[in-house]
Design a protein around this motif. Structure first.
Motif, PDB file in Angstrom:
ATOM      1  N   GLU A  75     -15.821   5.579  13.659  1.00 14.09           N
ATOM      2  CA  GLU A  75     -15.887   4.879  14.932  1.00 14.09           C
ATOM      3  C   GLU A  75     -15.041   3.611  14.937  1.00 14.09           C
ATOM      4  OE1 GLU A  75     -16.833   4.171  18.811  1.00 14.09           O
ATOM      5  OE2 GLU A  75     -17.284   5.962  17.622  1.00 14.09           O
ATOM      6  N   ARG A  76     -15.062   2.861  13.834  1.00 18.96           N
ATOM      7  CA  ARG A  76     -14.358   1.578  13.796  1.00 18.96           C
ATOM      8  C   ARG A  76     -13.354   1.484  12.663  1.00 18.96           C
ATOM      9  NH1 ARG A  76     -19.202  -2.236  13.030  1.00 18.96           N
ATOM     10  NH2 ARG A  76     -17.518  -3.692  12.572  1.00 18.96           N
ATOM     11  N   ALA A  77     -13.187   2.521  11.893  1.00 19.66           N
ATOM     12  CA  ALA A  77     -12.295   2.423  10.736  1.00 19.66           C
ATOM     13  C   ALA A  77     -11.799   3.814  10.359  1.00 19.66           C
ATOM     14  CB  ALA A  77     -13.000   1.772   9.545  1.00 19.66           C
ATOM     15  N   ILE A  78     -10.720   3.811   9.563  1.00 22.72           N
ATOM     16  CA  ILE A  78     -10.136   5.028   8.991  1.00 22.72           C
ATOM     17  C   ILE A  78     -10.153   4.859   7.476  1.00 22.72           C
ATOM     18  CG2 ILE A  78      -8.107   6.502   8.843  1.00 22.72           C
ATOM     19  CD1 ILE A  78      -7.243   5.455  11.546  1.00 22.72           C
ATOM     20  N   VAL A  79     -10.739   5.815   6.780  1.00 29.63           N
ATOM     21  CA  VAL A  79     -10.809   5.792   5.327  1.00 29.63           C
ATOM     22  C   VAL A  79      -9.704   6.693   4.788  1.00 29.63           C
ATOM     23  CG1 VAL A  79     -12.237   6.204   3.301  1.00 29.63           C
ATOM     24  CG2 VAL A  79     -13.284   5.409   5.416  1.00 29.63           C
ATOM     25  N   VAL A  80      -8.859   6.131   3.926  1.00 35.18           N
ATOM     26  CA  VAL A  80      -7.712   6.859   3.382  1.00 35.18           C
ATOM     27  C   VAL A  80      -7.847   6.904   1.868  1.00 35.18           C
ATOM     28  CG1 VAL A  80      -5.204   6.947   3.161  1.00 35.18           C
ATOM     29  CG2 VAL A  80      -6.236   6.111   5.273  1.00 35.18           C
ATOM     30  N   ASN A  81      -7.804   8.119   1.329  1.00 28.82           N
ATOM     31  CA  ASN A  81      -7.806   8.334  -0.116  1.00 28.82           C
ATOM     32  C   ASN A  81      -6.744   9.376  -0.430  1.00 28.82           C
ATOM     33  OD1 ASN A  81      -8.429   8.476  -2.860  1.00 28.82           O
ATOM     34  ND2 ASN A  81     -10.059   9.961  -2.529  1.00 28.82           N
ATOM     35  N   LEU A  82      -5.526   8.905  -0.657  1.00 29.19           N
ATOM     36  CA  LEU A  82      -4.393   9.779  -0.928  1.00 29.19           C
ATOM     37  C   LEU A  82      -3.750   9.346  -2.238  1.00 29.19           C
ATOM     38  CD1 LEU A  82      -2.699   9.950   2.599  1.00 29.19           C
ATOM     39  CD2 LEU A  82      -4.149  11.681   1.542  1.00 29.19           C
ATOM     40  N   GLU A  83      -3.947  10.167  -3.272  1.00 29.97           N
ATOM     41  CA  GLU A  83      -3.399   9.839  -4.572  1.00 29.97           C
ATOM     42  C   GLU A  83      -3.875   8.453  -5.028  1.00 29.97           C
ATOM     43  OE1 GLU A  83      -1.480  11.843  -6.657  1.00 29.97           O
ATOM     44  OE2 GLU A  83      -2.228  13.310  -5.245  1.00 29.97           O
ATOM     45  N   ARG A  84      -2.956   7.530  -5.265  1.00 31.97           N
ATOM     46  CA  ARG A  84      -3.337   6.178  -5.676  1.00 31.97           C
ATOM     47  C   ARG A  84      -3.628   5.263  -4.494  1.00 31.97           C
ATOM     48  NH1 ARG A  84       1.198   4.921 -10.389  1.00 31.97           N
ATOM     49  NH2 ARG A  84       0.690   6.685 -11.750  1.00 31.97           N
ATOM     50  N   VAL A  85      -3.387   5.713  -3.292  1.00 33.34           N
ATOM     51  CA  VAL A  85      -3.589   4.889  -2.106  1.00 33.34           C
ATOM     52  C   VAL A  85      -5.032   5.025  -1.655  1.00 33.34           C
ATOM     53  CG1 VAL A  85      -2.872   4.466   0.268  1.00 33.34           C
ATOM     54  CG2 VAL A  85      -1.191   5.186  -1.449  1.00 33.34           C
ATOM     55  N   LYS A  86      -5.758   3.918  -1.708  1.00 34.37           N
ATOM     56  CA  LYS A  86      -7.142   3.872  -1.247  1.00 34.37           C
ATOM     57  C   LYS A  86      -7.249   2.686  -0.302  1.00 34.37           C
ATOM     58  CE  LYS A  86      -8.899   5.745  -5.623  1.00 34.37           C
ATOM     59  NZ  LYS A  86      -9.344   7.053  -5.103  1.00 34.37           N
ATOM     60  N   GLU A 196       3.343   7.517   3.675  1.00 38.57           N
ATOM     61  CA  GLU A 196       4.672   7.410   3.070  1.00 38.57           C
ATOM     62  C   GLU A 196       4.576   7.125   1.577  1.00 38.57           C
ATOM     63  OE1 GLU A 196       8.677   4.610   3.371  1.00 38.57           O
ATOM     64  OE2 GLU A 196       6.997   4.297   4.720  1.00 38.57           O
ATOM     65  N   SER A 197       3.662   6.243   1.186  1.00 38.78           N
ATOM     66  CA  SER A 197       3.513   5.909  -0.223  1.00 38.78           C
ATOM     67  C   SER A 197       3.044   7.122  -1.027  1.00 38.78           C
ATOM     68  CB  SER A 197       2.523   4.757  -0.388  1.00 38.78           C
ATOM     69  OG  SER A 197       2.335   4.434  -1.748  1.00 38.78           O
ATOM     70  N   ALA A 198       2.069   7.862  -0.494  1.00 39.00           N
ATOM     71  CA  ALA A 198       1.567   9.034  -1.210  1.00 39.00           C
ATOM     72  C   ALA A 198       2.634  10.116  -1.318  1.00 39.00           C
ATOM     73  CB  ALA A 198       0.327   9.576  -0.496  1.00 39.00           C
ATOM     74  N   CYS A 199       3.326  10.393  -0.207  1.00 38.00           N
ATOM     75  CA  CYS A 199       4.367  11.423  -0.233  1.00 38.00           C
ATOM     76  C   CYS A 199       5.527  11.017  -1.141  1.00 38.00           C
ATOM     77  CB  CYS A 199       4.876  11.690   1.180  1.00 38.00           C
ATOM     78  SG  CYS A 199       3.648  12.436   2.286  1.00 38.00           S
ATOM     79  N   ARG A 200       5.886   9.729  -1.120  1.00 35.26           N
ATOM     80  CA  ARG A 200       6.970   9.263  -1.968  1.00 35.26           C
ATOM     81  C   ARG A 200       6.595   9.370  -3.443  1.00 35.26           C
ATOM     82  NH1 ARG A 200       8.361   3.448  -0.513  1.00 35.26           N
ATOM     83  NH2 ARG A 200       6.278   3.171  -1.390  1.00 35.26           N
ATOM     84  N   SER A 201       5.350   9.032  -3.783  1.00 36.86           N
ATOM     85  CA  SER A 201       4.902   9.139  -5.163  1.00 36.86           C
ATOM     86  C   SER A 201       4.948  10.581  -5.663  1.00 36.86           C
ATOM     87  CB  SER A 201       3.484   8.577  -5.296  1.00 36.86           C
ATOM     88  OG  SER A 201       2.982   8.761  -6.600  1.00 36.86           O
ATOM     89  N   LEU A 202       4.473  11.498  -4.837  1.00 33.46           N
ATOM     90  CA  LEU A 202       4.496  12.910  -5.233  1.00 33.46           C
ATOM     91  C   LEU A 202       5.923  13.443  -5.302  1.00 33.46           C
ATOM     92  CD1 LEU A 202       1.482  14.204  -3.123  1.00 33.46           C
ATOM     93  CD2 LEU A 202       1.551  13.835  -5.586  1.00 33.46           C
ATOM     94  N   GLU A 203       6.779  12.974  -4.393  1.00 35.32           N
ATOM     95  CA  GLU A 203       8.175  13.413  -4.411  1.00 35.32           C
ATOM     96  C   GLU A 203       8.880  12.920  -5.677  1.00 35.32           C
ATOM     97  OE1 GLU A 203      11.680  15.205  -3.255  1.00 35.32           O
ATOM     98  OE2 GLU A 203       9.685  15.416  -2.392  1.00 35.32           O
ATOM     99  N   GLU A 204       8.615  11.676  -6.072  1.00 35.18           N
ATOM    100  CA  GLU A 204       9.228  11.147  -7.292  1.00 35.18           C
ATOM    101  C   GLU A 204       8.752  11.908  -8.525  1.00 35.18           C
ATOM    102  OE1 GLU A 204       8.235   7.044  -7.265  1.00 35.18           O
ATOM    103  OE2 GLU A 204       9.755   6.479  -5.779  1.00 35.18           O
ATOM    104  N   GLU A 205       7.460  12.200  -8.599  1.00 38.01           N
ATOM    105  CA  GLU A 205       6.959  12.973  -9.731  1.00 38.01           C
ATOM    106  C   GLU A 205       7.562  14.371  -9.759  1.00 38.01           C
ATOM    107  OE1 GLU A 205       2.804  12.971 -10.482  1.00 38.01           O
ATOM    108  OE2 GLU A 205       2.500  10.971  -9.655  1.00 38.01           O
ATOM    109  N   THR A 206       7.729  14.962  -8.574  1.00 35.18           N
ATOM    110  CA  THR A 206       8.321  16.293  -8.512  1.00 35.18           C
ATOM    111  C   THR A 206       9.776  16.267  -8.963  1.00 35.18           C
ATOM    112  OG1 THR A 206       6.844  16.899  -6.687  1.00 35.18           O
ATOM    113  CG2 THR A 206       8.826  18.227  -6.986  1.00 35.18           C
ATOM    114  N   SER A 207      10.521  15.265  -8.534  1.00 35.82           N
ATOM    115  CA  SER A 207      11.924  15.156  -8.947  1.00 35.82           C
ATOM    116  C   SER A 207      12.036  14.948 -10.452  1.00 35.82           C
ATOM    117  CB  SER A 207      12.598  14.004  -8.198  1.00 35.82           C
ATOM    118  OG  SER A 207      12.558  14.209  -6.797  1.00 35.82           O
TER     119      SER A 207
END
Length: 442
Positions: A75-86, A196-207
């Motif tokens: 209702e008042r917030a968005i909880v984000v838990n993506l890889e290291r981003v919390k 962006e941070s989560a996708c970039r982290s996974l992209e770097e690990e993949t590369s």
């Protein structure tokens, strides 16, 4: 004695309770919609009151617990838990569990830069429209504290995050709508930085994994050794782990894109605006009791339901958020495709290695058959030698008395020897020919 004992026990209990409360508090990095980031210390209940989140949602952000990638709209917030981003995102600020990880500092700089850049663009637009040069206040309403639901956090220290130039690889902040550029709300700008941070982290690990995997697989193909096999085994383990993490992020984004109500729940700024409009209309109705019955009915239809905090008939336009999520869904899907191609290459290499090993095994089996056949043939020759070596009285064993008998005996010896060897060779050739003709040997 009893009152003194009771008082002492009560003091110990209070001290334990105070120690537990102090242990429950933790440091949070607060990034507001305007102004520098700061570090604050607060307990779980203070954060719950400030963001309106239940305890089970804050448990997702606990670094000691392992939870899959999750994006929760409340209702008042968005909880984000993506890889290291919390993070906990509200309409006016972002709360981040503070840590010493260098990647966290980079994420905070990106978030601060994106927020300040967007706020500056919005301030410039307002200045151009109004013809003023005065500072523009934050366009987002402050959290509503009139209901007594939010607690003040204890400020521990304040640190200004260094400015960082915006990278050209960052997606555009403005969403095109009806040909006009529209700045995304604060919660979506913060969510964009998290994605962006989560996708970039996974992209770097993949590369990094690709740069290590392809040469190792090629080297294993050219030379099968224990060292190369161990390298490929470790690479395959990393590939499975990264693929699982990328798949979880992709599934979460796909789940959000498939559920319009979850996306509508994440429009925090718009819900606050609707709430303010409803409260203003209610106050106007109280101040103007002479409103007609039709106006009253129209006001009631647009009023929020106070019991659960939701709005009757309220459904914001989700095109902006859908485009944002779709962009990062495509990016994470591309990363997953790279991992899928790498997995196929690993599988092909394994198949090739298995074929080579099978061929080597077939060659060893064929050599074993040839050696076994040679052993059988030699055994036949040994049997002939054994027959002649038996202690049996025959004329062949009589000692020669003349030179002519000696020559005859020598001739018989060599004839017997060469005959035995020739017979063994002929038997071996016949066995090999039969094996190739029957398909047992190549």
């Amino acid at each position: 004695m009893r009152p003194a004992t009771g008082t002492g026990a009560g003091g110990v209990g209070r001290r334990k309770a105070g120690a537990a409360a102090a242990a429950a508090s933790r440091e949070w990095m607060v990034v507001p919609a305007s102004g520098p980031a700061r570090v604050e210390e607060a307990g779980k209940h203070a954060v719950m009151a400030r963001t309106g989140l239940p305890a089970r949602d804050l448990r997702v952000l606990d670094p000691l617990l392992s939870y899959p990638s999750t994006i929760l709209g409340r209702e008042r917030a968005i909880v984000v838990n993506l890889e290291r981003v919390k993070a906990v995102i509200t309409a006016a600020e972002v709360l981040l569990p503070n840590t010493k990880d260098p990647a966290f500092a980079r994420f905070v700089r990106d978030l601060q830069t994106r927020v300040l850049a967007s706020s500056s663009d919005q301030a410039a637009d307002l200045t151009d429209m109004e013809g003023e040069t005065s500072a523009v206040a934050s366009p987002f309403p402050a959290p509503n504290s009139s209901k007594g639901q939010e607690l003040e956090m204890t400020k521990k220290s304040t640190s200004v995050v260094p400015e960082m130039t915006t990278s050209s690889s960052m997606p555009d902040l403005a969403a095109a709508k009806d040909g006009n550029a529209k700045v995304l709300p604060f919660e979506f700008r913060a969510l964009e930085v998290c994605l962006e941070s989560a996708c970039r982290s996974l992209e770097e690990e993949t590369s990094t994994l690709e740069q290590e995997a392809y040469p190792a697989l090629d080297e294993l193909t050219s030379k099968i050794s224990t060292l190369n096999l161990e390298r490929v085994r470790q690479i395959k383990s990393r590939l499975v782990a990264i693929s699982g993490r990328v798949q979880k992020v992709r599934d979460e984004l796909e789940h959000l894109l498939d559920d319009e109500m979850d996306m509508a729940e994440m429009y925090l700024t718009e819900k606050l605006t609707q709430q303010e409009i409803s409260e203003a209309s209610s106050r106007a109705e109280v101040d103007n009791p002479s409103l007609t019955e039709e106006d009253r009915d129209e006001g009631y239809r647009s009023e929020p339901d106070g019991s659960n905090g939701s709005f009757i008939g309220y459904k914001p336009h989700i095109e902006e958020l859908e485009m944002l999520l779709e962009a990062y869904f495509v990016q994470i899907d591309g990363t997953l495709n790279k991992l899928s191609h790498l997995r196929e290459y690993v599988d092909d290499t394994e198949d090739y290695i298995n074929i080579m090993l099978d061929d080597k095994q077939n060659q060893l089996l064929q050599m074993g058959v040839m050696l076994s056949t040679a052993t059988v043939v030699i055994t036949a020759g040994v049997a002939v030698v054994g027959l002649f070596g038996m202690n049996i009285g025959i004329s062949l064993y009589d000692p020669p008395t003349t030179a002519e008998e000696t020559r005859a005996a020598n001739m018989k010896f060599w004839e017997t020897t060469f005959g035995t060897v020739t017979g063994c060779v002929i038997l071996y050739i016949i066995a090999m020919g039969w094996g190739k003709r029957s398909g047992l040997l190549q």
